[in-house]
Scaffold this active site. Structure first.
Site, PDB file in Angstrom:
ATOM      1  N   ASP A 144       0.813  -1.225   0.000  1.00 36.52           N
ATOM      2  CA  ASP A 144       0.000   0.000   0.000  1.00 36.52           C
ATOM      3  C   ASP A 144       0.847   1.275   0.000  1.00 36.52           C
ATOM      4  O   ASP A 144       0.700   2.143   0.868  1.00 36.52           O
ATOM      5  CB  ASP A 144      -0.926   0.016   1.220  1.00 36.52           C
ATOM      6  CG  ASP A 144      -1.717  -1.279   1.372  1.00 36.52           C
ATOM      7  OD1 ASP A 144      -2.174  -1.805   0.350  1.00 36.52           O
ATOM      8  OD2 ASP A 144      -1.868  -1.751   2.508  1.00 36.52           O
ATOM      9  N   GLU A 304     -10.915   0.565  -3.711  1.00 40.25           N
ATOM     10  CA  GLU A 304     -10.220   1.056  -2.516  1.00 40.25           C
ATOM     11  C   GLU A 304      -9.009   1.870  -2.938  1.00 40.25           C
ATOM     12  O   GLU A 304      -8.720   2.027  -4.121  1.00 40.25           O
ATOM     13  CB  GLU A 304      -9.801  -0.126  -1.632  1.00 40.25           C
ATOM     14  CG  GLU A 304      -8.928  -1.133  -2.351  1.00 40.25           C
ATOM     15  CD  GLU A 304      -8.757  -2.437  -1.589  1.00 40.25           C
ATOM     16  OE1 GLU A 304      -9.635  -2.784  -0.794  1.00 40.25           O
ATOM     17  OE2 GLU A 304      -7.735  -3.100  -1.807  1.00 40.25           O
TER      18      GLU A 304
END
Length: 632
Positions: A144, A304
């Site tokens: 991420d 997301e």
């Protein structure tokens, strides 16, 4: 009649023709080592035979051997430049396709000293070996990624989950070499990790820069069963390395927050589902408006990781979609107005791995950055699948260039998917690489732990590193007497010397661990059972110890230990009377990967380090963790 491999070895072209007349699909066979007859032809370097097989044989030229090598890898091994030219130019076998060890045909030519072939590849790619880099740029657990540039300096953050310190901050000058310089949360009282399960904690952070301060936000994910389950953490500092201020936790449901500052200075937070936006205060510590949905995504599944930039009159909204496994991707949409209707990019997904046999998989959750020279790059997460079939290292960080179409759409790596070998960015900066680690990191410059660091748990005495046990074992939620490093290679070894101060503490063990979370780990330790010293080996999977062995020793105050890892195989040793003795072999440690066990949130990666179980103090010295990855 000779078999196909004998014919190939003898370079008998006429014999091969006759064989294939009788057995048209006779090339569709492989050795016990997983080398196909097609590859054996290329290994011989006979151009005439290679041409005949390619142009008249019934064969799949995309075949990979068990190590992921292409026909061009085998052609390079032959050393025949004309064969390599034929495979590159006529078969279109990629020069930059890596095998499962990360080795491309270009790399192979360099390592084998095939200088003519290396020169040809250099001409073909327009870059020397020194002008290229390999993905991933951050290896081991670096999921991420979020990135920001300030001047000539680049700063990146990655998820840390239940590991402490929380949210590493890395620095680079060249986008390739990264060094951890600090953390968003270094005070265990602010972290709130004590009761969290593995895979919870701090998810998908974002870093931004605003009016002289660095802002980090992330989702704080709690255990199931209570409310709220997700809060949005925000902290800030004048220095990228910190220290960062005490965080606030904004109560808004969702994951993967990022902060965007508009042209008028107003600040916003983006969150999933889809991409929702709401205004926040300038210091990021208060919510000022209700969330509004901007765009749900092009794939409309598991949307997301929203990130926004403003460029050339458009707001560009980047999103991760498709879930974090195979099919993960990056999509983008744009609008002339911040909250206007967003138009989906006609080239979506702008990044996805389409070939499930390649080394780098599950690519998505990315963020773009513009260099000081006006170039654009995307940092994004990926998995590397080893020869074992498991992504043991967890999600890592890759880097690929972005080009912009004439009609203003961003394309990552020209829509070719993730690269394994890529040109280095050319940046006008005074120096390359990352800054040195900050001295104030202390122990955390080399190690991390789980669920925070209780006072007086760790201590340095000269060359010795002390861990004071709290009476708990690694499978207990409150456990945190362990120091770990994330595994960065599929093959490595870790060694250490351990001595234990027990003071009649009952049963205990201390030594080396290979660790995923409280549900899956293994141990090699100096131990005491019923007053008897010895060597303990154990595997914990799901809800209990599935293997456990205790080897009594006549003297048990100290031990020298070693674990050798070859993909899923882990061999455990201890030194006794100046000789290394094998304590155990664990052939299949797939439970140390995210996909190896279905329990809880498994988003991290394998780690290794030193631990203490019991109310004792472990003294560790000469701790080394070295890569031993093998080329295929």
């Amino acid at each position: 009649m000779k078999d196909i491999f004998e014919i190939i070895r003898s370079q008998d072209l006429e014999g091969l023709k006759k064989f294939l007349e009788q057995y048209p699909r006779g090339l569709d066979v492989a050795t016990e080592d997983g080398v196909w007859a097609l590859h054996a032809v290329m290994d011989q370097g006979d151009l005439d035979m290679a041409r005949f097989v390619t142009e008249y044989g019934i064969i799949n030229m995309n075949l990979l051997d068990r190590q992921g090598n292409t026909v061009l890898h085998h052609g390079v091994r032959s050393g025949n430049l004309e064969l390599v030219r034929y495979l590159t130019e006529r078969v279109d076998s990629p020069v930059d396709q890596a095998n499962l060890h990360g080795v491309t045909p270009y790399d192979l030519a360099v390592s084998l000293g095939k200088r003519e072939i290396q020169a040809y590849f250099e001409e073909r790619l327009g870059a020397s070996a020194e002008e290229l880099y390999h993905n991933p740029v951050c290896r081991g657990m670096h999921p991420d990624p979020s990135i920001v540039r300030v001047g000539e300096d680049y700063y990146m953050v990655n998820s840390s989950f239940m590991y402490f310190p929380c949210i590493p901050v890395s620095h680079s000058r060249d986008l390739l070499h990264w060094q951890v310089i600090g953390y968003a949360i270094t005070n265990p009282e602010w972290a709130g990790l004590e009761s969290l399960e593995g895979g919870r904690g701090y998810w998908a952070p974002d870093i931004s820069y605003y009016e002289g301060s660095f802002y980090i936000t992330a989702t704080y994910r709690l255990n199931e069963g209570g409310l709220p389950q997700r809060l949005q953490m925000v902290t800030s500092s004048k220095k990228p390395e910190g220290p960062y201020c005490e965080p606030v936790f904004l109560e808004e449901e969702g994951i993967d927050p990022s902060i965007f500052t508009d042209l008028d200075g107003r600040r916003y937070m983006l969150l999933n589902r889809g991409a929702r936006i709401f205004e926040i205060s300038g210091d990021g510590r208060r919510i000022l408006s209700r969330p509004e949905l901007l765009w749900y995504g092009q794939n409309k599944k598991a949307s997301e990781g929203p990130h926004m930039i403003y460029k050339d009159g458009y707001y560009y909204l980047f999103m991760a979609e498709g879930g974090t496994g195979m099919g993960h991707r990056i999509t983008v949409a744009r609008s002339r107005e911040l909250k206007g209707v967003y138009e989906s990019c006609p080239y979506n997904p702008i990044l996805r791995q389409w070939d499930e046999k390649r080394l780098i998989q599950c690519c998505g959750h990315g963020m773009p950055v513009e260099t000081q020279d006006g170039q654009w790059y995307m940092v994004y997460l990926c998995n590397r699948i080893s020869t074992s079939g498991y992504a043991v290292l967890g999600r890592e960080t890759c880097l690929d260039p972005i080009t912009w179409t004439a009609d203003g759409w961003p394309l990552v790596n020209s829509l070719k998917g993730p690269s394994e070998l890529q040109r280095k960015p050319k940046l006008s900066c005074k120096e390359a690489g990352g800054r040195k680690q900050e001295e104030n990191l202390g122990l955390w410059s080399q190690w991390c732990t789980v669920r925070g660091a209780a006072a007086d748990t760790y201590e340095k005495q000269g060359e010795e590193l002390l861990i004071h046990g709290n009476g708990k074992d690694l499978n207990q939620i409150g456990y945190n007497t362990v120091l770990l490093k994330h595994q960065t290679d599929f093959c490595f070894e870790i060694t250490a010397k351990v001595a234990v101060e027990n003071d009649g503490a009952g049963d205990w063990d201390a030594g080396l661990t290979c660790y995923y979370d409280e549900n899956s780990y293994l141990k090699l330790g100096l131990a005491c059972r019923g007053g008897q010293p010895g060597i303990l080996t154990a595997e914990y999977v799901d809800e209990g110890y599935v293997t456990e062995s205790f080897l009594p020793l006549s003297e048990g105050g100290k031990a020298e230990l070693r674990i050798v890892t070859e993909h899923l195989k882990r061999t455990l040793y201890y030194r006794h009377k100046d000789q290394w003795q094998q304590a155990a072999v664990f052939d299949n440690t797939s439970y140390l990967s995210s996909e190896g066990l279905k329990k809880g949130k498994r988003f991290t990666g394998a780690a290794a380090g030193i631990y203490v179980n019991g109310a004792v103090t472990g003294r560790f010295v000469e701790i080394e963790m070295n890569s031993a990855d093998q080329e295929g």
